[in-house]
Design a protein around this motif. Structure first.
Motif, PDB file in Angstrom:
ATOM      1  N   LEU A   1       0.820  -1.212   0.000  1.00  0.00           N
ATOM      2  CA  LEU A   1       0.000   0.000   0.000  1.00  0.00           C
ATOM      3  C   LEU A   1       0.854   1.262   0.000  1.00  0.00           C
ATOM      4  CD1 LEU A   1      -2.783  -1.209   2.428  1.00  0.00           C
ATOM      5  CD2 LEU A   1      -3.033  -0.767  -0.024  1.00  0.00           C
ATOM      6  N   ALA A   2       1.970   1.251   0.711  1.00  0.00           N
ATOM      7  CA  ALA A   2       2.858   2.410   0.721  1.00  0.00           C
ATOM      8  C   ALA A   2       3.439   2.652  -0.669  1.00  0.00           C
ATOM      9  CB  ALA A   2       3.972   2.220   1.738  1.00  0.00           C
ATOM     10  N   ASP A   3       3.720   1.571  -1.403  1.00  0.00           N
ATOM     11  CA  ASP A   3       4.269   1.701  -2.754  1.00  0.00           C
ATOM     12  C   ASP A   3       3.214   2.061  -3.790  1.00  0.00           C
ATOM     13  OD1 ASP A   3       6.810   1.112  -1.874  1.00  0.00           O
ATOM     14  OD2 ASP A   3       6.787  -0.961  -2.577  1.00  0.00           O
ATOM     15  N   LEU A   4       2.054   1.425  -3.722  1.00  0.00           N
ATOM     16  CA  LEU A   4       1.041   1.578  -4.768  1.00  0.00           C
ATOM     17  C   LEU A   4       0.045   2.709  -4.534  1.00  0.00           C
ATOM     18  CD1 LEU A   4       0.108  -2.144  -5.509  1.00  0.00           C
ATOM     19  CD2 LEU A   4       1.667  -0.652  -6.773  1.00  0.00           C
ATOM     20  N   ALA A   5      -0.203   3.045  -3.281  1.00  0.00           N
ATOM     21  CA  ALA A   5      -1.272   4.012  -3.005  1.00  0.00           C
ATOM     22  C   ALA A   5      -0.907   5.011  -1.910  1.00  0.00           C
ATOM     23  CB  ALA A   5      -2.536   3.246  -2.620  1.00  0.00           C
ATOM     24  N   PRO A   6       0.278   5.598  -1.958  1.00  0.00           N
ATOM     25  CA  PRO A   6       0.667   6.488  -0.861  1.00  0.00           C
ATOM     26  C   PRO A   6      -0.240   7.704  -0.704  1.00  0.00           C
ATOM     27  CG  PRO A   6       2.179   6.731  -2.694  1.00  0.00           C
ATOM     28  CD  PRO A   6       1.282   5.563  -3.011  1.00  0.00           C
TER      29      PRO A   6
ATOM     30  N   GLN B   1      -4.922   2.548   5.236  1.00  0.00           N
ATOM     31  CA  GLN B   1      -4.890   2.191   6.658  1.00  0.00           C
ATOM     32  C   GLN B   1      -5.143   0.699   6.804  1.00  0.00           C
ATOM     33  OE1 GLN B   1      -7.932   4.478   8.609  1.00  0.00           O
ATOM     34  NE2 GLN B   1      -6.722   6.345   8.615  1.00  0.00           N
ATOM     35  N   LEU B   2      -4.546   0.105   7.835  1.00  0.00           N
ATOM     36  CA  LEU B   2      -4.833  -1.266   8.228  1.00  0.00           C
ATOM     37  C   LEU B   2      -5.562  -1.188   9.565  1.00  0.00           C
ATOM     38  CD1 LEU B   2      -1.350  -2.820   7.447  1.00  0.00           C
ATOM     39  CD2 LEU B   2      -3.411  -2.967   6.048  1.00  0.00           C
ATOM     40  N   HIS B   3      -6.708  -1.820   9.646  1.00  0.00           N
ATOM     41  CA  HIS B   3      -7.520  -1.790  10.862  1.00  0.00           C
ATOM     42  C   HIS B   3      -7.471  -3.177  11.498  1.00  0.00           C
ATOM     43  CE1 HIS B   3      -9.460   1.934   9.361  1.00  0.00           C
ATOM     44  NE2 HIS B   3      -9.211   1.361   8.194  1.00  0.00           N
ATOM     45  N   VAL B   4      -7.434  -3.213  12.803  1.00  0.00           N
ATOM     46  CA  VAL B   4      -7.389  -4.487  13.508  1.00  0.00           C
ATOM     47  C   VAL B   4      -8.419  -4.500  14.632  1.00  0.00           C
ATOM     48  CG1 VAL B   4      -5.529  -3.771  15.075  1.00  0.00           C
ATOM     49  CG2 VAL B   4      -5.865  -6.193  14.579  1.00  0.00           C
ATOM     50  N   THR B   5      -9.111  -5.623  14.742  1.00  0.00           N
ATOM     51  CA  THR B   5     -10.109  -5.826  15.789  1.00  0.00           C
ATOM     52  C   THR B   5      -9.796  -7.128  16.512  1.00  0.00           C
ATOM     53  OG1 THR B   5     -11.812  -4.745  14.466  1.00  0.00           O
ATOM     54  CG2 THR B   5     -12.576  -6.147  16.255  1.00  0.00           C
ATOM     55  N   THR B   6      -9.729  -7.070  17.813  1.00  0.00           N
ATOM     56  CA  THR B   6      -9.610  -8.305  18.589  1.00  0.00           C
ATOM     57  C   THR B   6     -10.965  -8.553  19.232  1.00  0.00           C
ATOM     58  OG1 THR B   6      -8.748  -7.074  20.474  1.00  0.00           O
ATOM     59  CG2 THR B   6      -7.139  -8.110  19.023  1.00  0.00           C
ATOM     60  N   PHE B   7     -11.505  -9.714  18.964  1.00  0.00           N
ATOM     61  CA  PHE B   7     -12.832 -10.053  19.469  1.00  0.00           C
ATOM     62  C   PHE B   7     -12.726 -10.588  20.896  1.00  0.00           C
ATOM     63  CE2 PHE B   7     -13.588 -10.788  14.795  1.00  0.00           C
ATOM     64  CZ  PHE B   7     -14.337  -9.642  14.608  1.00  0.00           C
ATOM     65  N   ASP B   8     -12.572  -9.677  21.845  1.00  0.00           N
ATOM     66  CA  ASP B   8     -12.526 -10.023  23.272  1.00  0.00           C
ATOM     67  C   ASP B   8     -11.459 -11.064  23.589  1.00  0.00           C
ATOM     68  OD1 ASP B   8     -14.788  -8.333  23.597  1.00  0.00           O
ATOM     69  OD2 ASP B   8     -16.089  -9.995  23.010  1.00  0.00           O
ATOM     70  N   ASP B   9     -10.344 -11.026  22.894  1.00  0.00           N
ATOM     71  CA  ASP B   9      -9.258 -11.975  23.098  1.00  0.00           C
ATOM     72  C   ASP B   9      -8.097 -11.235  23.764  1.00  0.00           C
ATOM     73  OD1 ASP B   9      -6.998 -13.636  22.824  1.00  0.00           O
ATOM     74  OD2 ASP B   9      -7.874 -14.631  21.089  1.00  0.00           O
ATOM     75  N   GLN B  10      -7.989 -11.382  25.074  1.00  0.00           N
ATOM     76  CA  GLN B  10      -7.004 -10.637  25.856  1.00  0.00           C
ATOM     77  C   GLN B  10      -5.569 -10.961  25.446  1.00  0.00           C
ATOM     78  OE1 GLN B  10      -7.695  -8.168  28.021  1.00  0.00           O
ATOM     79  NE2 GLN B  10      -5.509  -7.802  28.172  1.00  0.00           N
ATOM     80  N   VAL B  11      -5.255 -12.220  25.203  1.00  0.00           N
ATOM     81  CA  VAL B  11      -3.895 -12.597  24.843  1.00  0.00           C
ATOM     82  C   VAL B  11      -3.517 -11.999  23.484  1.00  0.00           C
ATOM     83  CG1 VAL B  11      -2.308 -14.521  24.414  1.00  0.00           C
ATOM     84  CG2 VAL B  11      -4.006 -14.690  26.235  1.00  0.00           C
TER      85      VAL B  11
ATOM     86  N   ASP C   1       6.024  -0.475  13.426  1.00  0.00           N
ATOM     87  CA  ASP C   1       6.320   0.946  13.580  1.00  0.00           C
ATOM     88  C   ASP C   1       7.200   1.447  12.449  1.00  0.00           C
ATOM     89  OD1 ASP C   1       4.818   1.338  15.807  1.00  0.00           O
ATOM     90  OD2 ASP C   1       6.485   1.306  17.231  1.00  0.00           O
ATOM     91  N   GLY C   2       6.996   2.687  12.088  1.00  0.00           N
ATOM     92  CA  GLY C   2       7.824   3.309  11.072  1.00  0.00           C
ATOM     93  C   GLY C   2       7.217   3.308   9.681  1.00  0.00           C
ATOM     94  N   SER C   3       6.132   2.600   9.484  1.00  0.00           N
ATOM     95  CA  SER C   3       5.490   2.578   8.173  1.00  0.00           C
ATOM     96  C   SER C   3       4.606   3.812   8.004  1.00  0.00           C
ATOM     97  CB  SER C   3       4.636   1.323   8.015  1.00  0.00           C
ATOM     98  OG  SER C   3       3.899   1.380   6.809  1.00  0.00           O
ATOM     99  N   THR C   4       4.437   4.224   6.761  1.00  0.00           N
ATOM    100  CA  THR C   4       3.532   5.329   6.472  1.00  0.00           C
ATOM    101  C   THR C   4       2.076   4.863   6.452  1.00  0.00           C
ATOM    102  OG1 THR C   4       3.785   4.960   4.092  1.00  0.00           O
ATOM    103  CG2 THR C   4       5.261   6.581   5.135  1.00  0.00           C
ATOM    104  N   VAL C   5       1.857   3.541   6.525  1.00  0.00           N
ATOM    105  CA  VAL C   5       0.509   2.972   6.554  1.00  0.00           C
ATOM    106  C   VAL C   5       0.216   2.574   8.001  1.00  0.00           C
ATOM    107  CG1 VAL C   5      -1.014   1.167   5.679  1.00  0.00           C
ATOM    108  CG2 VAL C   5       0.730   2.151   4.185  1.00  0.00           C
ATOM    109  N   PRO C   6      -0.645   3.330   8.681  1.00  0.00           N
ATOM    110  CA  PRO C   6      -0.872   3.073  10.103  1.00  0.00           C
ATOM    111  C   PRO C   6      -1.728   1.832  10.374  1.00  0.00           C
ATOM    112  CG  PRO C   6      -2.296   4.839   9.351  1.00  0.00           C
ATOM    113  CD  PRO C   6      -1.408   4.480   8.195  1.00  0.00           C
ATOM    114  N   LEU C   7      -1.507   1.265  11.555  1.00  0.00           N
ATOM    115  CA  LEU C   7      -2.343   0.189  12.080  1.00  0.00           C
ATOM    116  C   LEU C   7      -3.293   0.832  13.077  1.00  0.00           C
ATOM    117  CD1 LEU C   7      -2.926  -2.858  12.197  1.00  0.00           C
ATOM    118  CD2 LEU C   7      -1.206  -3.016  14.011  1.00  0.00           C
ATOM    119  N   VAL C   8      -4.591   0.773  12.778  1.00  0.00           N
ATOM    120  CA  VAL C   8      -5.616   1.467  13.549  1.00  0.00           C
ATOM    121  C   VAL C   8      -6.494   0.456  14.275  1.00  0.00           C
ATOM    122  CG1 VAL C   8      -7.596   3.040  13.356  1.00  0.00           C
ATOM    123  CG2 VAL C   8      -5.640   3.291  11.799  1.00  0.00           C
ATOM    124  N   ASP C   9      -6.694   0.662  15.561  1.00  0.00           N
ATOM    125  CA  ASP C   9      -7.611  -0.200  16.312  1.00  0.00           C
ATOM    126  C   ASP C   9      -9.042   0.075  15.868  1.00  0.00           C
ATOM    127  OD1 ASP C   9      -5.829  -1.619  17.974  1.00  0.00           O
ATOM    128  OD2 ASP C   9      -5.633   0.132  19.272  1.00  0.00           O
TER     129      ASP C   9
END
Length: 188
Positions: free
Chosen positions: A83-88, A93-103, A117-125
């Motif tokens: 995504l950083a190369d093709l669509a800067p 954005q990359l979104h992440v969801t944990t379905f009530d999984d504490q570990v 860390d350090g990527s121009t494409v953020p990881l968003v909760d």
């Protein structure tokens, strides 16, 4: 008559192949580009016939979700790079969801996030996500552009290779990216 195959999701077929290969390999990482056909109506501007670039990874769990963290890092790092190369300029954005999984939440904080860390494409909760709960286990992903407004991909952990192999220790991470949707938005 021309031989053909119609699929609605290439990750299903890749998971079958991953389960077979896992008999002889420690980890399996597969990729495919496939044109898919889905019967449901997606609404205006959406197509039921499109191309997906799919990734499927499978490995045996070794404890404390370290396997899941390793697979997530592999998929997310690849998606960030592409995504950083093709669509800067499309604000991917990359979104992440944990379905009530504490570990899994702990591994995201102490292992996955530092590796990304350090990527121009953020990881968003995305804790509010409920879509695909039950389809994905523990953790789900969503890939978007235009500041989160346009979804171009999805994924998460499944129990497919565990069920196919009869081994509850098997872990399987799948993710897809709609290549034509990305190309269409990047071209504009």
């Amino acid at each position: 008559m021309r031989a053909g195959e119609v699929v609605s999701d290439p990750t299903n077929a890749l998971a079958i192949e991953a389960a077979l290969r896992r008999r002889h390999q420690e980890e399996v990482h597969l990729a495919a580009v496939h044109r898919v056909l889905r019967a449901q109506d997606f609404g205006p501007g959406m197509s039921a016939h499109f191309r997906l670039f799919a990734l499927v990874s499978s490995a045996r769990a070794v404890g404390s979700d370290s396997t899941q963290a390793r697979l997530l890092i592999r998929h997310l790092t690849y998606r960030q790079t592409v995504l950083a190369d093709l669509a800067p300029t499309a604000a991917p954005q990359l979104h992440v969801t944990t379905f009530d999984d504490q570990v899994t939440q702990e591994r995201l904080a102490d292992t996955v996030r530092p590796a990304l860390d350090g990527s121009t494409v953020p990881l968003v909760d995305e804790p509010e996500r409920t879509r695909a709960r039950g389809y994905y286990t523990g953790c789900a992903l969503r890939i978007s552009i235009l500041g989160g407004d346009l979804e171009i991909g999805d994924g998460g952990f499944t129990d497919w290779t565990a069920r196919l192999s009869g081994n509850a220790k098997e872990r399987c991470l799948v993710s897809c990216l709609a290549t034509e949707r990305l190309a269409d938005r990047v071209a504009h």
